[in-house]
Design an enzyme around this catalytic site. Structure first.
Site, PDB file in Angstrom:
ATOM      1  N   LYS A  17      82.678 -85.364 -36.487  1.00 20.53           N
ATOM      2  CA  LYS A  17      81.941 -85.168 -35.184  1.00 20.53           C
ATOM      3  C   LYS A  17      82.607 -85.090 -33.708  1.00 20.53           C
ATOM      4  O   LYS A  17      83.581 -85.847 -33.371  1.00 20.53           O
ATOM      5  CB  LYS A  17      81.500 -86.568 -35.835  1.00 20.53           C
ATOM      6  CG  LYS A  17      80.111 -86.538 -34.486  1.00 20.53           C
ATOM      7  CD  LYS A  17      79.922 -88.227 -34.796  1.00 20.53           C
ATOM      8  CE  LYS A  17      79.125 -88.432 -33.246  1.00 20.53           C
ATOM      9  NZ  LYS A  17      78.366 -90.263 -33.478  1.00 20.53           N
ATOM     10  N   ASP A  62      78.273 -88.193 -24.750  1.00 19.51           N
ATOM     11  CA  ASP A  62      76.717 -89.252 -25.236  1.00 19.51           C
ATOM     12  C   ASP A  62      75.731 -89.715 -24.566  1.00 19.51           C
ATOM     13  O   ASP A  62      76.399 -90.880 -24.572  1.00 19.51           O
ATOM     14  CB  ASP A  62      77.085 -89.284 -27.153  1.00 19.51           C
ATOM     15  CG  ASP A  62      75.831 -89.943 -27.664  1.00 19.51           C
ATOM     16  OD1 ASP A  62      74.539 -89.484 -27.246  1.00 19.51           O
ATOM     17  OD2 ASP A  62      75.715 -90.529 -28.521  1.00 19.51           O
ATOM     18  N   LYS A  97      70.835 -93.934 -23.784  1.00 17.18           N
ATOM     19  CA  LYS A  97      71.041 -95.029 -23.764  1.00 17.18           C
ATOM     20  C   LYS A  97      71.608 -96.048 -22.340  1.00 17.18           C
ATOM     21  O   LYS A  97      71.450 -95.214 -21.145  1.00 17.18           O
ATOM     22  CB  LYS A  97      73.129 -95.109 -24.464  1.00 17.18           C
ATOM     23  CG  LYS A  97      73.132 -94.601 -25.281  1.00 17.18           C
ATOM     24  CD  LYS A  97      75.165 -94.177 -25.589  1.00 17.18           C
ATOM     25  CE  LYS A  97      74.830 -93.568 -26.884  1.00 17.18           C
ATOM     26  NZ  LYS A  97      75.106 -94.258 -27.905  1.00 17.18           N
ATOM     27  N   ASP A 113      82.950 -90.205 -28.445  1.00 12.53           N
ATOM     28  CA  ASP A 113      82.593 -89.972 -29.405  1.00 12.53           C
ATOM     29  C   ASP A 113      82.499 -88.551 -30.348  1.00 12.53           C
ATOM     30  O   ASP A 113      82.229 -88.083 -31.348  1.00 12.53           O
ATOM     31  CB  ASP A 113      80.892 -89.701 -28.963  1.00 12.53           C
ATOM     32  CG  ASP A 113      79.796 -90.225 -29.865  1.00 12.53           C
ATOM     33  OD1 ASP A 113      80.144 -90.960 -31.139  1.00 12.53           O
ATOM     34  OD2 ASP A 113      78.186 -89.770 -30.227  1.00 12.53           O
ATOM     35  N   ASP A 120      69.328 -90.662 -30.033  1.00 16.68           N
ATOM     36  CA  ASP A 120      70.625 -91.005 -30.461  1.00 16.68           C
ATOM     37  C   ASP A 120      71.242 -91.096 -31.280  1.00 16.68           C
ATOM     38  O   ASP A 120      72.928 -91.764 -31.689  1.00 16.68           O
ATOM     39  CB  ASP A 120      70.713 -92.245 -29.071  1.00 16.68           C
ATOM     40  CG  ASP A 120      71.890 -92.743 -29.160  1.00 16.68           C
ATOM     41  OD1 ASP A 120      72.806 -91.928 -28.722  1.00 16.68           O
ATOM     42  OD2 ASP A 120      71.997 -94.110 -29.090  1.00 16.68           O
ATOM     43  N   GLU A 129      72.506 -88.771 -32.804  1.00 17.22           N
ATOM     44  CA  GLU A 129      72.483 -86.837 -33.075  1.00 17.22           C
ATOM     45  C   GLU A 129      73.538 -86.765 -33.989  1.00 17.22           C
ATOM     46  O   GLU A 129      73.994 -84.968 -34.184  1.00 17.22           O
ATOM     47  CB  GLU A 129      73.027 -86.449 -31.417  1.00 17.22           C
ATOM     48  CG  GLU A 129      74.211 -86.683 -30.560  1.00 17.22           C
ATOM     49  CD  GLU A 129      74.468 -88.058 -30.789  1.00 17.22           C
ATOM     50  OE1 GLU A 129      75.775 -88.096 -30.652  1.00 17.22           O
ATOM     51  OE2 GLU A 129      73.920 -89.244 -30.709  1.00 17.22           O
ATOM     52  N   ARG A 159      74.975 -87.207 -36.863  1.00 11.85           N
ATOM     53  CA  ARG A 159      74.568 -87.186 -38.093  1.00 11.85           C
ATOM     54  C   ARG A 159      73.818 -85.923 -38.064  1.00 11.85           C
ATOM     55  O   ARG A 159      74.127 -84.735 -39.053  1.00 11.85           O
ATOM     56  CB  ARG A 159      73.971 -87.728 -38.854  1.00 11.85           C
ATOM     57  CG  ARG A 159      71.928 -88.477 -38.104  1.00 11.85           C
ATOM     58  CD  ARG A 159      71.400 -89.632 -38.587  1.00 11.85           C
ATOM     59  NE  ARG A 159      72.709 -90.647 -37.850  1.00 11.85           N
ATOM     60  CZ  ARG A 159      72.342 -91.793 -38.254  1.00 11.85           C
ATOM     61  NH1 ARG A 159      71.195 -91.950 -39.169  1.00 11.85           N
ATOM     62  NH2 ARG A 159      73.341 -93.213 -37.746  1.00 11.85           N
TER      63      ARG A 159
END
Length: 491
Positions: free
Chosen positions: A257, A262, A269, A280, A339, A341, A343
């Site tokens: 990933k 993010d 967030k 991330d 949030d 995202e 996956r």
């Protein structure tokens, strides 16, 4: 701190390092060396500050030469992980001394606990990992006083021969750490793609392809296209391929990933939770670090590293909760939380791997869920793998590398939990249950039946919030050594 650490024979090292367990006298193997120093070594071990605690480095000067007595903790608890921690303290002590070379002299008691080749590798890893610093963006009061490089060797031939492997693995992990720590205004999607291309250009066994723009649509990379469309930094899928000399024993896909930042998107967030979201991308950086390592250690399998790369930002173009995305394997996804995202882009890479790479196995790493930190803290990564042989390979690599994994469940009932009202599945089930397992259950819908695969959630272990051995607060490079060991042992 040193910019580089290498291993080669040194006729007259600037420092000699002896090893000592807690509450033990100087080992008899050092008797000749002790006489040479005029009993300075045995005298040093009687000082109150020289207790043998793990990583304690007691310095002394005798007859014009420098020595260190390095503590290894209690003998009964000593293993390769303890050695890595002690070696990280050693490199910091050598840096304070201004030494440019050192020879580690193991004794029989130490090598009885950790055999010479394992000792040499762990020593190299600890010294290399412990030398990491991230100060590229500092300029004020940052005048360098340390030597540029350190050369490490050993009096033991087998230890000496194993040191380069440990240093190679540490170098690859530090490469991952440096990329993970690079701020999002620098480490954009294009920056990461350029880094992958640079890595391939420097290694003839690697080839890099970057799918972006029209290629996203051509390859039906719907997760990347939607997650990344709010950002001025365009999304892409980076594919790095390693081809071994000779016929490959297998093809393995690594998926990491790579969300360069993010914000949470429209499901934004809070300020406290947004800080640190440059990490991330840690799963993707671990894949890049692994590709750097395997270009040097040359495992027998073909390896394809896939980095679905995007920035989850906010604009009038942002994807929304209630959007429904349809993937090329036929699965439709109802978005409940922008949030969640990671996956969505990982689903792209998994489908791409199954359709284009045709792998014998897939291993995916991601900082996927905050719930993983709550579940396992910063000690273990969560491992979801229902295929026994692949799981055994990963667990063996975890034991070898010291990068721990803990098996988590993936029962069919969890897959049922993900089924949505208006599409096949939700990206995040609207219940406060089993959030780490939800991520794995979602991803399982995008791997073809019969393909062995593993999901490793590294959310708790990708960073440290306080110093711990080779890892000061910040990125750890988790996954690089684990994956390198996994691939090197593949038969």
């Amino acid at each position: 701190m040193y910019k580089s650490v290498q291993s080669r024979p040194v006729p007259n090292p600037q420092a000699t390092v002896c090893l000592r367990f807690k509450d033990r006298r100087l080992h008899k193997d050092y008797a000749a060396l002790d006489r040479k120093t005029g009993r300075a070594l045995s005298t040093a071990t009687k000082r109150t500050e020289c207790t043998g605690e793990t990583g304690e480095a007691t310095a002394l000067y005798a007859r014009g030469r420098r020595y260190l007595v390095l503590g290894l903790g209690e003998e009964k608890s000593f293993d390769a992980n303890v050695l890595r921690k002690a070696a990280a303290s050693l490199v910091q002590a050598l840096d304070r001394m201004g030494a440019t070379s050192a020879s580690v002299v193991p004794n029989a008691a130490v090598l009885a606990k950790v055999p010479a080749r394992q000792f040499g590798r762990a020593l190299g890893e600890g010294v290399g990992l412990g030398s990491f610093s991230f100060d590229e963006f500092k300029s004020l009061n940052n005048k360098r006083t340390s030597p540029e490089s350190l050369t490490v060797t050993s009096s033991d031939k087998a230890v000496r021969e194993a040191l380069p492997l440990g240093l190679t693995l540490a170098d690859a992990a530090n490469y991952c750490r440096r990329l993970a720590a690079t701020p999002p205004n620098v480490a954009t999607t294009s920056y990461v793609a350029a880094e992958a291309e640079k890595l391939a250009a420097s290694n003839p066994s690697l080839k890099c392809t970057v799918h972006k723009g029209a290629a996203l649509e051509k390859n039906e990379l719907v997760g990347l296209a939607n997650v990344g469309k709010a950002s001025e930094n365009p999304p892409c899928l980076i594919a790095l391929t390693y081809t071994p000399p000779g016929r490959p024993v297998a093809t393995v896909a690594l998926v990491g990933k790579t969300i360069t930042y993010d914000t949470g998107g429209l499901s934004i967030k809070s300020a406290d939770n947004m800080k640190g979201m440059k990490y991330d991308k840690s799963g993707g950086m671990a894949v890049l670090g692994t590709m750097r390592a395997i270009a040097a250690i040359k495992p027998p399998c073909r390896v394809v590293g896939l980095l679905p790369t995007a920035e989850n930002s906010i604009s009038d173009e942002a994807y929304r909760a209630d959007d429904i995305l349809r993937y090329p394997n036929g699965v439709s996804v109802e978005v409940t939380n922008t949030d969640a995202e990671g996956r969505l882009v990982l689903a792209d890479a998994l489908v791409y791997a199954c359709r284009k790479v045709k792998p014998d196995a897939i291993i995916e790493l991601s900082t996927l869920t905050g719930g993983m930190v709550i579940a396992l803290g910063r000690v273990y990564a969560g491992l979801w793998c229902e295929e026994e042989k692949l799981r055994g390979r990963i667990e063996a690599a975890a034991a070898e590398s010291g990068e721990r994994v803990w098996r988590m469940p993936l029962h069919a009932d969890y897959r049922e939990m993900m089924k949505a009202k208006h599409a096949d599945i939700w990206n995040s089930a609207p219940v406060r249950e089993a959030h780490p397992v939800q991520g794995a259950a979602f991803l399982s819908y995008f791997v073809d039946e019969g393909v062995p695969w593993a999901h490793i959630d590294i959310a708790g272990v990708a960073t440290r919030d306080k110093d711990n051995g080779p890892f000061p607060s910040g990125p750890t490079g988790f996954g690089v050594r684990l994956l390198a060991d996994l691939l090197a042992a593949w038969r």
